[in-house]
Design a protein around this motif. Structure first.
Motif, mmCIF file in Angstrom:
data_model
loop_
_atom_site.group_PDB
_atom_site.id
_atom_site.type_symbol
_atom_site.label_atom_id
_atom_site.label_comp_id
_atom_site.label_asym_id
_atom_site.label_seq_id
_atom_site.Cartn_x
_atom_site.Cartn_y
_atom_site.Cartn_z
ATOM 1 N N GLU A 43 -4.227 8.790 -14.775
ATOM 2 C CA GLU A 43 -5.408 9.182 -15.537
ATOM 3 C C GLU A 43 -5.086 9.724 -16.929
ATOM 4 N N PRO A 87 -9.523 1.323 -6.476
ATOM 5 C CA PRO A 87 -9.485 2.693 -7.014
ATOM 6 C C PRO A 87 -9.053 2.737 -8.478
ATOM 7 N N ARG A 124 -11.985 1.465 -10.704
ATOM 8 C CA ARG A 124 -13.030 2.490 -10.806
ATOM 9 C C ARG A 124 -12.598 3.611 -11.746
ATOM 10 N N LEU A 125 -11.346 4.031 -11.634
ATOM 11 C CA LEU A 125 -10.844 5.103 -12.495
ATOM 12 C C LEU A 125 -10.851 4.664 -13.958
ATOM 13 N N GLU A 132 -20.727 1.830 -10.023
ATOM 14 C CA GLU A 132 -21.096 1.099 -8.807
ATOM 15 C C GLU A 132 -22.270 0.152 -9.061
ATOM 16 N N VAL A 180 -2.043 6.065 -8.484
ATOM 17 C CA VAL A 180 -3.180 5.667 -9.319
ATOM 18 C C VAL A 180 -3.729 6.881 -10.065
ATOM 19 N N GLN A 181 -3.949 7.989 -9.360
ATOM 20 C CA GLN A 181 -4.530 9.170 -9.999
ATOM 21 C C GLN A 181 -3.616 9.726 -11.080
ATOM 22 N N GLY A 230 -2.858 6.247 -3.704
ATOM 23 C CA GLY A 230 -3.873 6.938 -4.479
ATOM 24 C C GLY A 230 -3.259 7.943 -5.440
ATOM 25 N N SER A 264 0.830 -1.211 0.000
ATOM 26 C CA SER A 264 0.000 0.000 0.000
ATOM 27 C C SER A 264 0.859 1.254 0.000
#
Length: 387
Positions: A103, A334, A337-338, A257, A99-100, A96, A91
């Motif tokens: 994009e 995450p 989802r992205l 979702e 991951v972001q 995050g 982790s």
């Protein structure tokens, strides 16, 4: 009870609804005749997913040595405290922020694939878009060089689909384990701005690194592809919800979702094994038994979700278990989802009237226990707009 035959694969929900209606826990057999316990209600599923007495460890003694070493140390097959230590370390690298930061690259890959779709009359959305997108993203995340991605894709396809039989799958696994060992050595000599290089800073065991790379490849590849394909399929069945999404693109996260809930890209959880007699609902399962949660069943439990068999973009309360629950909650949620938000948003923006090119009854769903997704989804790209 035997499950997972061709009729079940084509439409599992009526069978699962009957099971769920008759109780939360069932003794069933896989298509290969292997017995296990299947959990079909939401409350009992949460119990199973959080019960520390159910172990994630699975026997790997029969596997060839290179695969045994890599899989025996994989985080998904570990229990606390080993799992806790490894997840905490991973982790720290799989943040995050990392991951972001993907994009813009996800947008670039998505648009390139959409350009390719636009050149075909009735492209297969799965093979030409839903599968290549997460594969390219996982390669980017791990730091797999462009020139290596051809054979890497071929190995991963065999591992994920299992289409070459046990011997072909074992050979592909051996090849990809050897590849990851070589890539890790290259990253150790020349670190880069990628996840594999970052993991080298927190994991000092080569088998841990290979196991984590394999987990990210498999878990982050087909599940995201299924999520994208299942979303397009569901929108074709609920055109009113498609119209609402077109009128209000801010509903896109809600779509993701709802697809995760209504058509979970993973059909079941991974196996857990009882380490002592365990009571689930009114059923006491002996020690040493394998237990699976039917995500397809529990995410449509009418005791938890109103109008559970309906796509509703304004449902509000997610509450689904598509990514699991508890200490084994999916680390890659995450990212999935992205990817889905970007892919579906740009796909539907580019092709607002996209429709399946064949009737729903002609579509084939992937067989097998774990995954839930279409083998192919031919589409018509009517109403296309510019990139």
């Amino acid at each position: 009870m035997a499950l997972f035959d061709d009729a079940y694969t084509a439409d599992p929900h009526p069978v699962l609804a009957r099971l769920r209606g008759s109780g939360p826990v069932h003794r069933v057999r896989s298509a290969a005749g292997i017995p296990f316990w299947l959990v079909t209600r939401w409350d009992e599923a949460r119990q199973v997913l959080t019960d520390a007495s159910l172990s994630k460890r699975q026997p790997v003694d029969q596997l060839p040595a290179p695969l045994r070493a890599a899989l025996a140390t994989q985080m998904l097959l570990r229990d606390p405290p080993d799992h806790t230590r490894l997840r905490r370390l991973v982790s720290a690298a799989f943040t995050g922020r990392r991951v972001q930061a993907l994009e813009p690259e996800i947008v670039r890959i998505t648009d390139r694939l959409l350009d390719g779709l636009a050149t075909e009359a009735e492209p297969d959305l799965i093979g030409r878009f839903a599968v290549p997108l997460p594969f390219a993203v996982i390669c980017e995340l791990l730091g797999v060089p462009e020139e290596d991605r051809g054979p890497f894709r071929a190995w991963s396809d065999v591992i994920i689909t299992g289409g070459s039989g046990p011997a072909g799958m074992a050979e592909a696994m051996a090849e990809i384990v050897a590849y990851f060992r070589d890539l890790i050595a290259r990253k150790a000599a020349r670190p880069a701005e990628d996840l594999l290089s970052a993991l080298l800073d927190v994991l000092d065991d080569g088998d841990d690194l290979v196991g984590m790379a394999l987990l990210l490849l498999v878990a982050g590849h087909e599940t995201t592809a299924n999520l994208i394909g299942n979303a397009v399929y569901l929108l074709s069945r609920w055109p009113d919800q498609r119209d609402r999404l077109r009128d209000d693109p801010d509903l896109l996260p809600a779509l993701v979702e709802e697809v995760l809930r209504l058509a979970s890209p993973a059909a079941t959880s991974t196996y857990r094994v009882t380490t002592r007699p365990t009571t689930i609902g009114a059923t006491t399962i002996p020690a040493g038994e394998q237990v699976l949660v039917s995500l397809l069943a529990v995410n449509r439990d009418p005791e938890r979700f109103a109008a559970a068999d309906t796509l509703d973009l304004e449902r509000g309360d997610a509450g689904h278990l598509a990514f699991g629950h508890g200490v084994h909650f999916c680390l890659g949620a995450p990212l999935a989802r992205l990817e889905a938000r970007v892919a579906l948003g740009r796909l539907l923006g580019r092709f607002p009237d996209l429709r399946p090119a064949v009737p729903a009854e002609d579509l084939r769903w992937r067989s097998g226990l774990l995954m839930h997704g279409l083998e192919a989804l031919p589409v018509r790209l009517t109403g296309a707009t510019g990139p």
